[in-house]
Design a protein around this motif. Sequence first.
Motif, PDB file in Angstrom:
ATOM      1  N   VAL A 149       0.857  -1.179   0.000  1.00 15.67           N
ATOM      2  CA  VAL A 149       0.000   0.000   0.000  1.00 15.67           C
ATOM      3  C   VAL A 149       0.898   1.236   0.000  1.00 15.67           C
ATOM      4  CG1 VAL A 149      -1.878  -1.158   1.229  1.00 15.67           C
ATOM      5  CG2 VAL A 149      -0.150   0.103   2.524  1.00 15.67           C
ATOM      6  N   PRO A 150       0.406   2.373  -0.459  1.00 14.36           N
ATOM      7  CA  PRO A 150       1.216   3.598  -0.396  1.00 14.36           C
ATOM      8  C   PRO A 150       1.562   3.934   1.053  1.00 14.36           C
ATOM      9  CG  PRO A 150      -0.675   3.884  -1.848  1.00 14.36           C
ATOM     10  CD  PRO A 150      -0.885   2.590  -1.138  1.00 14.36           C
ATOM     11  N   SER A 151       2.776   4.383   1.264  1.00 13.71           N
ATOM     12  CA  SER A 151       3.187   4.731   2.626  1.00 13.71           C
ATOM     13  C   SER A 151       2.310   5.839   3.199  1.00 13.71           C
ATOM     14  CB  SER A 151       4.650   5.173   2.639  1.00 13.71           C
ATOM     15  OG  SER A 151       4.849   6.289   1.782  1.00 13.71           O
TER      16      SER A 151
ATOM     17  N   ALA B 295      11.135   1.675  -5.635  1.00 14.37           N
ATOM     18  CA  ALA B 295      10.981   3.132  -5.728  1.00 14.37           C
ATOM     19  C   ALA B 295       9.540   3.555  -5.991  1.00 14.37           C
ATOM     20  CB  ALA B 295      11.893   3.696  -6.816  1.00 14.37           C
ATOM     21  N   SER B 296       8.589   2.715  -5.623  1.00 12.16           N
ATOM     22  CA  SER B 296       7.177   3.028  -5.843  1.00 12.16           C
ATOM     23  C   SER B 296       6.590   3.873  -4.718  1.00 12.16           C
ATOM     24  CB  SER B 296       6.362   1.735  -5.962  1.00 12.16           C
ATOM     25  OG  SER B 296       6.428   0.993  -4.745  1.00 12.16           O
ATOM     26  N   GLY B 297       7.273   3.895  -3.571  1.00 14.51           N
ATOM     27  CA  GLY B 297       6.720   4.578  -2.409  1.00 14.51           C
ATOM     28  C   GLY B 297       5.766   3.703  -1.619  1.00 14.51           C
ATOM     29  N   ASP B 298       5.589   2.448  -2.061  1.00 21.00           N
ATOM     30  CA  ASP B 298       4.722   1.512  -1.351  1.00 21.00           C
ATOM     31  C   ASP B 298       5.475   0.841  -0.208  1.00 21.00           C
ATOM     32  OD1 ASP B 298       2.778   2.143  -3.139  1.00 21.00           O
ATOM     33  OD2 ASP B 298       2.834   0.260  -4.249  1.00 21.00           O
ATOM     34  N   VAL B 299       4.699   0.355   0.767  1.00 24.01           N
ATOM     35  CA  VAL B 299       5.289  -0.343   1.908  1.00 24.01           C
ATOM     36  C   VAL B 299       4.600  -1.696   2.082  1.00 24.01           C
ATOM     37  CG1 VAL B 299       5.993   1.755   3.129  1.00 24.01           C
ATOM     38  CG2 VAL B 299       3.691   0.829   3.482  1.00 24.01           C
ATOM     39  N   TRP B 300       5.255  -2.544   2.855  1.00 21.54           N
ATOM     40  CA  TRP B 300       4.779  -3.908   3.110  1.00 21.54           C
ATOM     41  C   TRP B 300       3.915  -3.905   4.358  1.00 21.54           C
ATOM     42  CZ3 TRP B 300       8.667  -8.223   4.966  1.00 21.54           C
ATOM     43  CH2 TRP B 300       7.970  -9.418   5.177  1.00 21.54           C
ATOM     44  N   VAL B 301       2.657  -4.364   4.213  1.00 18.72           N
ATOM     45  CA  VAL B 301       1.758  -4.482   5.356  1.00 18.72           C
ATOM     46  C   VAL B 301       0.987  -5.792   5.261  1.00 18.72           C
ATOM     47  CG1 VAL B 301       1.455  -1.974   5.560  1.00 18.72           C
ATOM     48  CG2 VAL B 301      -0.191  -3.309   4.226  1.00 18.72           C
ATOM     49  N   SER B 302       0.266  -6.103   6.312  1.00 17.82           N
ATOM     50  CA  SER B 302      -0.602  -7.275   6.341  1.00 17.82           C
ATOM     51  C   SER B 302      -1.832  -6.928   7.153  1.00 17.82           C
ATOM     52  CB  SER B 302       0.127  -8.475   6.956  1.00 17.82           C
ATOM     53  OG  SER B 302      -0.710  -9.621   6.953  1.00 17.82           O
ATOM     54  N   MET B 303      -2.991  -7.423   6.743  1.00 18.39           N
ATOM     55  CA  MET B 303      -4.229  -7.108   7.456  1.00 18.39           C
ATOM     56  C   MET B 303      -4.487  -8.120   8.571  1.00 18.39           C
ATOM     57  SD  MET B 303      -7.014  -5.583   4.797  1.00 18.39           S
ATOM     58  CE  MET B 303      -7.167  -7.052   3.783  1.00 18.39           C
ATOM     59  N   ASN B 304      -5.100  -7.638   9.636  1.00 19.64           N
ATOM     60  CA  ASN B 304      -5.366  -8.467  10.810  1.00 19.64           C
ATOM     61  C   ASN B 304      -6.134  -9.740  10.474  1.00 19.64           C
ATOM     62  OD1 ASN B 304      -4.096  -6.908  12.777  1.00 19.64           O
ATOM     63  ND2 ASN B 304      -5.905  -5.643  13.127  1.00 19.64           N
ATOM     64  N   VAL B 305      -7.107  -9.631   9.558  1.00 18.20           N
ATOM     65  CA  VAL B 305      -7.975 -10.771   9.297  1.00 18.20           C
ATOM     66  C   VAL B 305      -7.179 -11.988   8.842  1.00 18.20           C
ATOM     67  CG1 VAL B 305      -8.459 -10.019   6.920  1.00 18.20           C
ATOM     68  CG2 VAL B 305     -10.047 -11.545   8.093  1.00 18.20           C
ATOM     69  N   TYR B 306      -6.082 -11.775   8.115  1.00 18.15           N
ATOM     70  CA  TYR B 306      -5.298 -12.916   7.635  1.00 18.15           C
ATOM     71  C   TYR B 306      -4.496 -13.543   8.765  1.00 18.15           C
ATOM     72  CZ  TYR B 306      -6.796 -11.534   3.043  1.00 18.15           C
ATOM     73  OH  TYR B 306      -7.589 -11.246   1.954  1.00 18.15           O
ATOM     74  N   HIS B 307      -4.083 -12.750   9.722  1.00 16.94           N
ATOM     75  CA  HIS B 307      -3.447 -13.312  10.920  1.00 16.94           C
ATOM     76  C   HIS B 307      -4.458 -14.140  11.710  1.00 16.94           C
ATOM     77  CE1 HIS B 307      -2.220 -12.692  15.321  1.00 16.94           C
ATOM     78  NE2 HIS B 307      -1.442 -13.646  14.836  1.00 16.94           N
ATOM     79  N   HIS B 308      -5.705 -13.658  11.796  1.00  8.10           N
ATOM     80  CA  HIS B 308      -6.731 -14.405  12.512  1.00  8.10           C
ATOM     81  C   HIS B 308      -7.026 -15.740  11.822  1.00  8.10           C
ATOM     82  CE1 HIS B 308      -8.199 -10.168  13.861  1.00  8.10           C
ATOM     83  NE2 HIS B 308      -7.154 -10.574  14.548  1.00  8.10           N
TER      84      HIS B 308
END
Length: 282
Positions: A125-127, A143-156
């Motif tokens: 997602v964009p930073s 160099a896209s300005g995007d960052v690595w994230v994960s949504m809670n639902v997938y951890h659940h």
Amino acid sequence: MPGQKYSQLRSEEDGEELMSHGHLDNKGWSGPLNIRCLAINAMLFTSGVFVGILLSHARPRGASDQLTQYSMVPSPAFEAVSSQPLMLTHHELEGHGHLSPYQGFPTEETTERWMELMNGYSIRVPSTSLAALDLESIPLNDASGDVWVSMNVYHHLHCLDSIRHQIAGVRCSNPHDSAANHTGHYDVEEEHYFPPHIDHCIETLRKRLICQPDLGVRAIAWNPDKPGVAFANNTVDSACVNWDAVQDWTKKHSFSEEEKLITTPEGHTYIGPRTPPARCGE
């Protein structure tokens, strides 16, 4: 009204000035008349507010209204369901006698379905989308300005997958191998040993269930086959987001280790991300 023209107010002071220098000249007002006018204005204002409240509750609520109630924490994933109303879903007996593709013993086939369900565990997602949360995350190296994230639902979902494997006792690590299972702080020989990761998962899901509880009610009926025995009717309705829309969005934003988009602080290519398999026996 059609054809009526309005003058733009430059400020709140302009609005007050227009009101005090409008068509009514208050220079000749007497005290009692002034009080009567104020009382009438107050009554009209109160009535207007009351009617406005009634109309706001009477009008159909849009998707944005429902999502505001669904969660007050900003998320870039809200764009996946922001234009769609919550869905009224009927749960058929909640699995009793009606097996879904995700139920039963964790075979190769069911485990593959669970992994597909968690496809999108890591997304980009964009930073700037994290600014409202005051968060920073690992940047991608393209160099896209995007960052690595994960949504809670997938951890659940990962936690549920781990619990189902724990119950079946398959693909579980040796619970007494403290080196492999990070259980050095546990006395693995003690009588009440409990796998730490499963303990973490159960506590995570407990908190989630009471954080956003399903408040649908279950009717209670007498069991016709067992006199004097009552049972709960699990065929309840729930308001749900469109899960297909959520998964479509995460798949469009997901990335894999083959793309080599993560670089470690030491300058090495990070091996990942991967959707985590079930962790049980730990």
